[in-house]
Design an enzyme around this catalytic site. Structure first.
Site, PDB file in Angstrom:
ATOM      1  N   ASP A  50      -0.649  85.537 -37.825  1.00 32.14           N
ATOM      2  CA  ASP A  50      -0.962  84.256 -38.471  1.00 32.14           C
ATOM      3  C   ASP A  50      -0.296  84.249 -39.844  1.00 32.14           C
ATOM      4  OD1 ASP A  50      -2.508  83.890 -36.259  1.00 32.14           O
ATOM      5  OD2 ASP A  50      -4.434  83.832 -37.295  1.00 32.14           O
ATOM      6  N   ASP A  57      -9.337  75.083 -28.415  1.00 28.52           N
ATOM      7  CA  ASP A  57     -10.207  75.895 -29.272  1.00 28.52           C
ATOM      8  C   ASP A  57     -11.491  75.121 -29.525  1.00 28.52           C
ATOM      9  OD1 ASP A  57      -8.067  77.623 -29.320  1.00 28.52           O
ATOM     10  OD2 ASP A  57      -7.260  76.784 -31.170  1.00 28.52           O
TER      11      ASP A  57
END
Length: 257
Positions: free
Chosen positions: A8, A130
Site C-alpha cells: 500500500d 470491501d
C-alpha cells in the site's frame, strides 16, 4: 491458491493501515521497489499494489511506482486505488498493471465499470468488494454505501465479473484472523460451494474466483482459506510484522506447483 502480498502506497512509501483508517498509517519501507524485489526473491509471482493517495484523491496518483515495479520485476501486478476514469485505467495498464481493481467506481458509476469489463475482459478487471457489516464501503473506505455485499457481488457476477477481492474492513490490519464465515457465505451464494447448492439463480453465471483479504495473522490460516474455496489470499501486515515468514510462503508456493 495464489499468494498475493500487498504493498500500500502513501507519499511514495510502503505503509499499512488498520481498518482503512489513514490516521493509523505505519511506514514499513520508504522504497516499495525494494519490498517488491524481496517478495519476488522468495518465489512470489503476484502483487496487490494499492494507491492509497489515489483512493483519497479519486484519481490515479502513484503510477510511477507501479511503472518502476512492473519494469524491474516480473511480478504480475493487480493495481487499485483511485481508478475513476478511462484515462486512469489506460495509465495503469500502460504503466504495467496486469489487472486493475475497481470498487468505488462499481458502486458510483456501474456503467463505466461494466464498459471496462466489456473492453478489457474479465481476466483484467477485478471487482473490489470491501465491506463493513456486509455493506459495501467506498472511497478508500471513508464512505459506506447502501449496497448489500453479496447481492452486489452477484449482480456483477451475472454481468461477467469472475475475479473478486473481498476485504472485511473490521478485520483489516488487525492481525486477528480473516472472515472465514463471510467467505463461506459468499462462495455458497455465488458458486454453490459448501452446501452443494444447484440453484437456477446460479445457472449461467461465471464461476467466481474469490480473493480473501484482511486479518490474515498466521500461516495456518492460508490452507484453511484454500480449503473453503478461496482462489487467492492477499497478505499485508502479517508479513511486515513477521507473523508469517517469507520462507513459509516460499515453501507453500513450491508445493503448489
Amino acid at each position: 491458491m495464489r499468494i498475493i502480498p500487498a504493498i500500500d502506497i502513501i507519499d511514495g512509501k510502503c505503509v499499512r493501515l488498520s481498518k482503512g483508517d489513514y490516521n493509523t498509517k505505519k511506514i514499513y519501507n520508504e522504497n516499495p521497489l525494494e519490498v517488491a524485489k524481496q517478495f519476488e526473491s522468495y518465489g512470489i509471482k503476484h502483487l496487490h499494489l494499492v494507491d492509497l493517495d489515489g483512493a483519497k484523491s479519486k484519481h490515479i496518483v502513484n503510477y510511477k511506482i507501479l511503472e518502476k515495479i512492473a519494469s524491474k520485476t516480473k511480478l504480475s501486478i493487480d493495481f487499485g486505488g483511485g481508478l475513476k476514469s478511462d484515462k486512469d485505467l489506460q495509465v495503469a495498464f500502460e504503466c504495467g498493471a496486469k489487472q486493475v481493481t475497481g470498487g468505488s467506481i462499481a458502486v458510483k458509476d456501474p456503467d463505466t465499470f461494466i464498459s471496462w469489463l466489456n473492453l478489457y475482459g474479465s481476466d483484467k478487471i477485478i471487482l473490489g468488494a470491501d465491506a463493513n457489516d456486509e455493506k459495501v464501503a467506498i472511497s478508500g473506505w471513508t464512505e459506506e454505501s447502501t449496497e448489500e455485499l453479496i447481492p452486489f457481488i452477484r449482480r456483477f457476477q451475472k454481468l461477467g465479473v469472475k475475479n473478486v477481492i473481498c476485504t472485511d474492513i473490521s478485520k483489516d490490519g488487525m492481525l486477528q484472523g480473516p472472515s472465514f464465515e463471510l467467505y463461506k457465505k459468499i462462495l455458497a451464494q455465488t458458486n454453490g460451494i459448501e452446501m452443494g447448492i444447484s440453484s437456477p439463480e446460479l445457472e449461467g453465471s461465471n464461476k467466481l474466483n474469490l480473493i480473501a483479504s484482511g486479518g490474515i495473522s498466521t500461516f495456518d490460516e492460508i490452507p484453511q482459506l484454500e480449503e473453503i474455496g478461496c482462489e487467492g489470499v492477499i497478505i499485508g501486515k502479517a508479513i511486515y510484522e513477521g507473523r508469517i515468514e517469507m520462507k513459509q510462503l516460499e515453501k507453500y508456493i513450491m508445493n503448489s506447483y
